[in-house]
Motif scaffolding. Structure first.
Motif, short mmCIF file in Angstrom:
data_model
loop_
_atom_site.label_atom_id
_atom_site.label_comp_id
_atom_site.label_asym_id
_atom_site.label_seq_id
_atom_site.Cartn_x
_atom_site.Cartn_y
_atom_site.Cartn_z
N SER A 227 -9.79 -0.51 3.19
CA SER A 227 -10.77 -1.38 2.54
C SER A 227 -10.90 -1.01 1.07
N LEU A 228 -11.53 -1.91 0.33
CA LEU A 228 -11.79 -1.68 -1.09
C LEU A 228 -13.27 -1.37 -1.25
N GLY A 229 -13.56 -0.43 -2.12
CA GLY A 229 -14.95 -0.07 -2.39
C GLY A 229 -15.27 -0.28 -3.85
N LEU A 230 -16.56 -0.43 -4.14
CA LEU A 230 -17.03 -0.61 -5.51
C LEU A 230 -18.04 0.45 -5.86
N ALA B 45 -14.89 -11.92 -7.83
CA ALA B 45 -14.03 -12.00 -9.02
C ALA B 45 -12.56 -12.09 -8.60
N GLN B 46 -11.79 -12.81 -9.39
CA GLN B 46 -10.37 -13.02 -9.07
C GLN B 46 -9.60 -11.71 -8.94
N ILE B 47 -9.88 -10.73 -9.79
CA ILE B 47 -9.11 -9.48 -9.75
C ILE B 47 -9.40 -8.73 -8.45
N TYR B 48 -10.63 -8.76 -8.00
CA TYR B 48 -10.99 -8.12 -6.73
C TYR B 48 -10.25 -8.82 -5.58
N LYS B 49 -10.27 -10.16 -5.60
CA LYS B 49 -9.58 -10.93 -4.57
C LYS B 49 -8.07 -10.67 -4.60
N ALA B 50 -7.52 -10.50 -5.81
CA ALA B 50 -6.08 -10.23 -5.93
C ALA B 50 -5.71 -8.91 -5.27
N PHE B 51 -6.52 -7.87 -5.50
CA PHE B 51 -6.25 -6.57 -4.85
C PHE B 51 -6.39 -6.68 -3.33
N GLU B 52 -7.38 -7.42 -2.88
CA GLU B 52 -7.58 -7.61 -1.43
C GLU B 52 -6.38 -8.36 -0.84
N HIS B 53 -5.91 -9.38 -1.53
CA HIS B 53 -4.76 -10.17 -1.08
C HIS B 53 -3.50 -9.31 -1.03
N LEU B 54 -3.27 -8.51 -2.08
CA LEU B 54 -2.09 -7.65 -2.12
C LEU B 54 -2.14 -6.60 -1.03
N ARG B 55 -3.30 -6.06 -0.79
CA ARG B 55 -3.47 -5.07 0.29
C ARG B 55 -3.01 -5.68 1.62
#
Length: 184
Positions: free
Chosen positions: A118-121, A163-173
């Motif tokens: 998962s991604l954390g902030l 945000a698009q950059i967050y979604k991009a990292f989630e998509h790439l993951r």
């Protein structure tokens, strides 16, 4: 007459097939390579590369700590994210009027995105903060640090997650075959 009907049926079938392909193409998500290019280009923006942007201020007793960030590099090869950035801290002593810059600290991390569950902030700084993206790997408590500074859009985590950059990292993951986090 039958030939005309047959031609009409074939033409209608081809038209429906073409429309189906067109609709499917519009729903297409970015490929792995397109996502990697988007992420790498995002961090080439002057906001990150000049090292002149304040990313946080912290107040400690009679001094104020001010932070500036400079992204040195963000590269993704296959599913390995490599990033490097420097953090400059300057101390302002309010009672003495002294300004003392410290030596920049260089942070590096390599993340195998196929292991990221998962991604954390997290926020860095009290005022004028920046968000940092953490890559949380299963059974690796140290995987979150250092995180990658990436956004200064809002104080609301939900807005940042949109945000698009967050979604991009989630998509790439996900494209890298990373496991989904357990949810109960």
């Amino acid at each position: 007459m039958k030939t005309l009907q047959l031609k009409t049926v074939i033409a209608l079938c081809l038209l429906m097939l073409f429309m189906g392909i067109t609709i499917k193409a519009q729903d297409r998500k970015p490929s792995k390579q397109e996502t990697i290019e988007y992420i790498e280009n995002y961090f080439k923006d002057d906001y990150f590369t000049k090292g002149e942007k304040f990313i946080g201020i912290r107040y400690v007793s009679t001094m104020m700590l001010e932070y500036k960030i400079k992204i040195v590099s963000v590269k993704i090869v296959d599913c390995n994210l490599n990033f490097e950035y420097s953090l400059q801290e300057t101390t302002f002593y309010s009672t003495k009027g002294i300004i003392q810059p410290r030596t920049p600290i260089l942070y590096r991390n390599t993340i195998n995105l196929s292991n990221v569950e998962s991604l954390g902030l997290s926020r860095y700084g009290d005022d004028n903060f920046i968000y940092q993206l953490s890559f949380i790997e299963k059974n690796n408590t140290n995987s979150k640090e250092p995180g990658l500074p990436f956004s200064r859009t809002s104080s609301d985590f939900e807005v940042v997650e949109g945000a698009q950059i967050y979604k991009a990292f989630e998509h790439l993951r996900k494209l890298c075959g990373a496991p989904e986090p357990l949810k109960f």
